[in-house]
Design a protein around this motif. Structure first.
Motif, PDB file in Angstrom:
ATOM      1  N   ILE A 613       4.911  -2.395  -9.291  1.00 39.60           N
ATOM      2  CA  ILE A 613       3.984  -3.428  -9.785  1.00 39.60           C
ATOM      3  C   ILE A 613       4.108  -4.670  -8.904  1.00 39.60           C
ATOM      4  N   TRP A 669      -1.189   3.868 -10.924  1.00 37.99           N
ATOM      5  CA  TRP A 669      -1.300   3.162 -12.211  1.00 37.99           C
ATOM      6  C   TRP A 669      -0.951   1.688 -12.073  1.00 37.99           C
ATOM      7  N   ALA A 670      -0.007   1.391 -11.155  1.00 37.06           N
ATOM      8  CA  ALA A 670       0.328  -0.028 -10.927  1.00 37.06           C
ATOM      9  C   ALA A 670      -0.854  -0.745 -10.278  1.00 37.06           C
ATOM     10  N   LEU A 672      -4.057   0.020 -10.697  1.00 34.96           N
ATOM     11  CA  LEU A 672      -5.058  -0.212 -11.748  1.00 34.96           C
ATOM     12  C   LEU A 672      -4.658  -1.385 -12.631  1.00 34.96           C
ATOM     13  N   LEU A 673      -3.351  -1.419 -12.969  1.00 32.48           N
ATOM     14  CA  LEU A 673      -2.847  -2.510 -13.809  1.00 32.48           C
ATOM     15  C   LEU A 673      -3.064  -3.865 -13.111  1.00 32.48           C
ATOM     16  N   THR A 674      -2.783  -3.888 -11.805  1.00 31.27           N
ATOM     17  CA  THR A 674      -2.972  -5.133 -11.043  1.00 31.27           C
ATOM     18  C   THR A 674      -4.433  -5.567 -11.068  1.00 31.27           C
ATOM     19  N   VAL A 676      -6.680  -4.872 -13.288  1.00 32.21           N
ATOM     20  CA  VAL A 676      -7.046  -5.320 -14.642  1.00 32.21           C
ATOM     21  C   VAL A 676      -6.550  -6.743 -14.873  1.00 32.21           C
ATOM     22  N   ILE A 677      -5.300  -7.021 -14.453  1.00 33.89           N
ATOM     23  CA  ILE A 677      -4.729  -8.360 -14.669  1.00 33.89           C
ATOM     24  C   ILE A 677      -5.507  -9.406 -13.862  1.00 33.89           C
TER      25      ILE A 677
END
Length: 1152
Positions: A613, A669-670, A672-674, A676-677
């Motif tokens: 992440i 997935w990290a 995608l998470l980034t 989104v944030i």
């Protein structure tokens, strides 16, 4: 108020001046204190300012310590050499009635020159004495002492850097060049109008004492080597260099390992080039990546990246510290001295380490920089230790796989040998975090002496050096050490084997038993570099150095970035972290927060989940830095001219795309998470709309797109299918007629152009000043009230001229108005009939230039400006020491369907339309309901005014299930039908039904109805009913005819009762008068208007709005008074009426 500005100059520098519009908050601080030493002078009506001259090259102290009034205490002590520049003190005379104290000690050489009213000069000889109070003023005619520019007496200033500084500049004082008005405006006042005769004592009240503040001493600023190169090298060389690089070579082979390093370097180099381009495009303040991105792409992207980048740096501290703690625990385990168990030992050592690092950071940047130098020396020694070790092959190390440089080993290790489900991309993902850290120098941009040259030099050189070292070590370790080794001395081969395939076999070692698993070799031993090195403990020291230096760099970066983010007030909740302490403005609160975040993640100790992440957070920043350069180049903004030329917009775009790809390669997935944030924070900042303007490339690109589309649009011929009502509304001040604005907005929002025309009449000089202030003020008002409209003020002798200017010149290309919208002149019978003449001529002018005309009438009236307390505007200007825009603020936040009040008055509270805006220091608006604070002293509104207020908000509410009645009596091209259709497409009006009324003959009513129904269905316009009026031409009621005649009586000429000559003279003087002949000629038309009003009351008295064909009067034949009387008779005592007349070009079509 003009002409009273006073500018004081010393004889060295260019002219410095200010006007009313440049009052500064600092003036309050400078104008406060005591009165000792100076008599009170007369109080002028506006701000003054004073320039202190510092003599160039003076070796003596410039000023003695002197008392400054206000909060500042001692404002400035000058003991260093003078820099030959001005200090400008802005003063608000209203802040204090007292003169500030007399300054002590030094005097500026040669006295001060004062310019009054932009041209007349007076000389203050003796300058500012420490004890005396005498100021001698000489008349300019007897003693000219001008500032000389090129040997001429002039106020014009020569180019100079101090004119271009920001007010808060760290590098020097801001000077203010003479304004155009001061150079250009005519002189219309005497130089001594303020009350100063020759030789009169005293100084203007509130004038600031002269102060010179030397540059603060002791501030630590770094050069490019200490500040950028060392930091970047330390941050890039991480644990990976010593622990993982040998394993990567084992897996991917020498060839692919170099490719992995090369790919990572391509990404970081492109980002380095982009960083250099942005960093050299203007002065860089503290905040690193956040500052670069926010000033380039705007607060939305900057705010999103700033937060996650600061967080990533804080968590990176934990990551590096745990890397250090793991190495220490390994040593403890080897020696059997574990404290509790492995996991808890890592936590204990990590916690102690991060406390020590915090101590170094808080001690100050100087200590931190010294620690970094020590760590770099250890790191370089460790690398040297490994290189030396590769040349000393020892027999004791051969069983472990180290044979020295051998061609056989190089050839065997050149190709890949992926095991344990590893692939090229998984190996790349493991290595890439080792290449990050290139922004370590940029992150402390505020602490660099010259960030513009330091960041490009240091960052790019660091990337080059670290890449060469990575490649060198990868090649050397791959040439010396085999992939698998047993570590067993007995595995030597005595007899020569003929079928040797492995390098080890050719070197007389048999490691074939390693199929079952060995503990040595590139693949199996992470400590290969320690084994190869000449002195193993030095490699351990190198690991410690690499981890601690990276941790220290991140621990310093995170608070600095966070502090810059908080200073910009993008996230108001974090404002407390903006404060800095000490001479270096250290963000101690930020350090504490970073420490707590790092400590928390150290105690979790699950860094395998967090690491990807963090890498993705860094990569997101790199992607946006690259994108910033592409975006700024694409926008072609004249302000984008980096001193660093070795960048290319397309390469930067490729770099941004590569960063995004690498994010997914490392961990999908990290990534995608980034995303989104970042998107979430972007949406939040966009929604909050921080009150900042940094001239971002987003603004530049918006302008460029608008320009290109406007030009493209101008080449397209108009087509009836694309017709849009583009309205020029004669609103005056937009907030003066809210009902007019909202009703027109109902059919132009997201459909057509809406321009609010405002004609300024009166003295030209005053009006021209008002134009510029009003333009910013009312345009911002329209935006704040979500009005999709433009504000267009003009100055003209009368309304008609102004209207002509606007109709001819407003708009751009195809985006030009085609419909004039005016409010009905309600008080026409009481006012001057020349105004009526002007008003009606406006219609004729509109028809002449092929405009449609819409007249809007509310029975209560439209103009609410007389309820707005105009004195508020004046008082707010007096209150505000800094002339920020006076804003008209309208707040709909609490508006409900049932509450229709407007806070122009004490009795209504929900909508505030204030002709003033007081701005706090942070630029936030405090909006008070108008007149509300004086509610005790003001009398309550009368009933008519209250109704007017209620009516002015009626179009802001959701309209219930009711009718829009369209009286389409004459075919004007279809505008009368199009406007009500567009109104019903809006959310507030969607429940309303259209009813169509048409004229017809009694014996053909059904036929006419069917014909109209067919036409409407072909136009695809929904309607609830069609009514054919067969009795339009019936004579109106007698009482209505009598009322009409009574109304027009005062405006008749009665030429039959006068002599011919007298009648002609009167008609010439008063052309609006109604002649008997005219009245007789248009009797039928007059009766039709009266009759239509009767029918309207009968059929449409309950409608929400009535849209009706506007009667047209022939120019020159129908007098203004008669035409006005027709409009009055037609539209009186009805719901809101829109009298519409298109320009008789089709605006509707049934063809596809």
């Amino acid at each position: 108020m003009e002409g009273k500005q006073q500018q004081e100059l010393g004889p060295l520098g260019p002219a410095v001046s200010t006007g009313d519009d440049r009052r500064s908050e600092e003036g309050r601080d400078a104008a406060g204190g005591g009165t000792q030493g100076r008599p009170l002078g007369p109080t002028p009506s506006q701000s003054r300012f004073q320039v202190d001259l510092v003599a160039e090259g003076a070796g003596r102290p410039v000023d003695e310590p002197r008392k400054a009034s206000g909060e500042g205490g001692v404002a400035g002590k000058g003991s260093e050499e003078a820099k030959g520049r001005f200090r400008v003190n802005f003063v608000d005379p209203s802040a204090s009635d007292e003169s500030p104290g007399e300054p002590g000690g030094g005097s500026s050489e040669g006295g001060n020159v004062s310019f009054q009213n932009g041209g007349d000069t007076v000389l203050s000889e003796g300058s500012l004495h420490s004890g005396g109070h005498h100021h001698y003023y000489y008349d300019t005619h007897t003693n000219t002492y001008y500032l000389r520019t090129f040997g001429h007496n002039t106020m014009d200033a020569v180019p100079r850097i101090d004119y271009y500084r920001h007010t808060a500049a760290d590098l020097g004082e801001k000077l203010i060049r003479p304004s155009l008005a001061e150079l250009h405006d005519e002189l219309d006042k005497e130089p001594f109008e303020d009350g100063y005769a020759n030789g009169e004592e005293g100084t203007p009240a509130g004038e600031a004492s002269a102060t010179y503040t030397p540059d603060s001493k002791g501030v630590v600023k770094f050069g490019w080597i200490k500040g950028v190169l060392v930091r970047c090298m330390l941050n890039i060389w991480g644990v990976m260099l010593f622990i993982r690089l040998s394993w990567i070579v084992g897996q991917a082979g020498i060839g692919l390992s170099v490719l992995v390093i090369g790919m990572a370097t391509v990404v970081t180099t492109i980002t380095g080039l982009s960083t250099s381009a942005i960093a050299t495009n203007g002065f860089v303040r503290g905040g690193g990546a956040y500052y670069l991105i926010s000033r380039s792409l705007g607060p939305e992207f900057g705010g999103a990246i700033g937060l996650i980048f600061a967080f990533a740096n804080a968590v990176a501290v934990a990551m590096y510290v745990v890397g250090f703690a793991e190495t220490v625990v390994e040593l403890l385990k080897e020696n059997g001295t574990l404290m509790i168990d492995e996991m808890n030992d890592i936590r204990i050592i990590g916690a102690i380490t991060v406390v020590v690092l915090l101590g170094i950071s808080v001690a100050g940047m100087e200590w931190e920089a010294k620690a970094q130098i020590v760590l770099l020396v250890i790191l370089i020694l460790a690398i040297g230790d490994f290189v030396i070790g590769t040349f000393i092959p020892l027999d004791s190390k051969k069983p472990k796989g180290f044979f020295g440089y051998k061609a056989e080993i190089f050839m065997e290790n050149f190709g890949p040998d992926f095991r344990d489900e590893e692939t090229f991309f998984s190996v790349f993902a493991i290595f890439f975090p080792a290449a990050t850290g290139i922004l370590a120098g940029a992150n402390i941009s505020g602490d660099l002496a010259d960030p513009q040259s330091a960041i490009p030099r240091g960052t790019l050189l660091a990337i080059l050096i670290t890449t060469l070292v990575y490649v060198g070590i990868a090649v050397s370790v791959g040439s010396c050490v085999v992939r698998d080794a047993t570590g067993n001395v007995n595995n030597t081969i005595v007899t020569e084997l003929t079928n040797c395939t492995t390098a080890a076999c050719k070197l007389n070692y048999d490691f074939s038993s390693c199929q079952t698993g060995c503990h040595y070799g590139l693949m199996n031993n992470f400590q290969v570099m320690s084994m190869v090195s000449g002195f193993a403990p030095l490699i351990t020291a190198g690991i410690f150095s690499a981890t601690l230096s990276s941790a220290l760099a991140s621990l310093v970066s995170a608070p600095k970035i966070f502090q810059a983010l908080c200073k910009d007030n993008i996230y108001p909740g974090f404002q407390m972290f903006a404060r800095g302490y000490g001479k270096n403005n250290e963000p101690l609160r930020g350090y504490l927060l970073t420490f707590l975040i790092a400590l928390g993640f150290i105690l979790i100790a699950e860094l395998n989940v967090i690491a990807p992440i963090i890498s993705n957070f860094f990569l997101a920043s790199y992607a946006l830095i690259n994108f910033s350069v592409f975006h700024a180049s694409l926008a072609k903004s004249p302000g984008w001219r980096p001193a660093f030329k070795y960048y290319n917009m397309w390469i930067s775009l490729v770099g941004a795309i590569l960063c995004c790809i690498v994010m997914f390669v490392i961990n999908w997935w990290a990534a995608l998470l980034t995303y989104v944030i970042v998107l979430g924070l972007y949406i939040y900042v966009t929604y909050k709309k921080p009150d900042v303007n940094w001239g971002s490339s987003t603004q530049a690109l918006t302008y460029l797109n608008a320009l290109q589309h406007s030009i493209r649009l101008s080449g397209v011929e108009d087509h009836v299918k694309n017709f849009r009502p583009q309205c020029l509304i004669m609103t005056g001040a937009p907030n003066a007629r809210p009902a007019l604005l909202h009703l027109v907005h109902a059919f132009t929002k997201n459909v057509g152009l809406m321009i609010c025309g405002h004609v300024h009449m009166g003295p030209r000089r005053q009006a021209i000043k008002e134009l510029s202030t009003d333009l910013a003020k009312y345009q911002r008002w329209l935006i704040k009230n979500k009005m999709k409209a433009f504000y267009a003020p003009v100055h003209a002798e009368d309304l008609r001229d102004g209207g002509q200017y606007l109709m001819q010149a407003a708009g751009l290309g195809r985006m030009r108005p085609n419909t004039l919208v005016v409010g009905f002149k309600k008080n026409w019978r009481q006012g001057d009939m020349r105004d009526v003449e002007t008003y009606i001529n406006l219609f004729h002018d509109a028809f002449d230039i092929q405009y449609g005309v819409v007249v809007i009438r509310l029975k209560e009236g439209l103009d609410v400006s007389h309820l707005q307390g105009q004195e508020e505007l004046l008082s707010s200007q007096e209150k505000s020491p800094c002339t920020k825009d006076v804003i008209v603020k309208v707040d709909y936040s609490k508006k409900t369907e049932t509450d229709t009040s407007i806070a122009f008055a004490p009795s209504s509270s929900e909508r505030t339309s204030a002709l003033h805006k007081e701005e706090n220091e942070d630029g936030k608006t405090t909006t008070q309901p108008l007149l509300k604070k004086d509610s005790k002293s003001t009398s309550p509104l009368n009933l008519a005014d209250q109704r007017l207020l209620d009516a002015s908000t009626q179009f802001q509410k959701k309209q219930g299930k009711s009718n829009i009645d369209v009286w389409w009596l004459f075919d004007d091209g279809g505008l009368t039908l199009l406007i009500p259709y567009l109104i019903t497409t809006k959310k507030k009006w969607k429940d309303c039904k259209i009813r169509v009324f048409i004229g017809g003959k009694i014996n053909r009513i059904d036929h006419d109805r069917r014909a109209m129904a067919t036409l409407l269905s072909k136009f695809r316009i929904d309607f609830s009913d069609i009514m054919v009026l067969g009795d339009i031409n019936t004579k109106p009621k007698k009482e209505n005819i009598a009322a009409f005649e009574e109304m027009i009586e005062p405006f008749r000429l009665h030429e039959d009762d006068k002599e011919q000559e007298a009648a002609d003279k009167l008609k010439e003087d008063e052309p609006w008068r109604i002649t008997d002949n005219e009245l007789e000629l248009y009797k039928t038309k007059t009766y039709r208007q009266i009759r239509l009003n009767e029918l309207l009351k009968e059929h449409s008295s309950m409608a929400n709005i009535i849209v009706m064909s506007l009667p047209v009067a022939r120019k020159g034949a129908v007098s203004s008074a008669l035409y006005m009387a027709w409009l009055e008779a037609l539209s009186k005592d009805l719901p809101p009426v829109l009298l519409v007349r298109g320009n008789h070009q089709s605006v509707l079509t049934f063809y596809s």
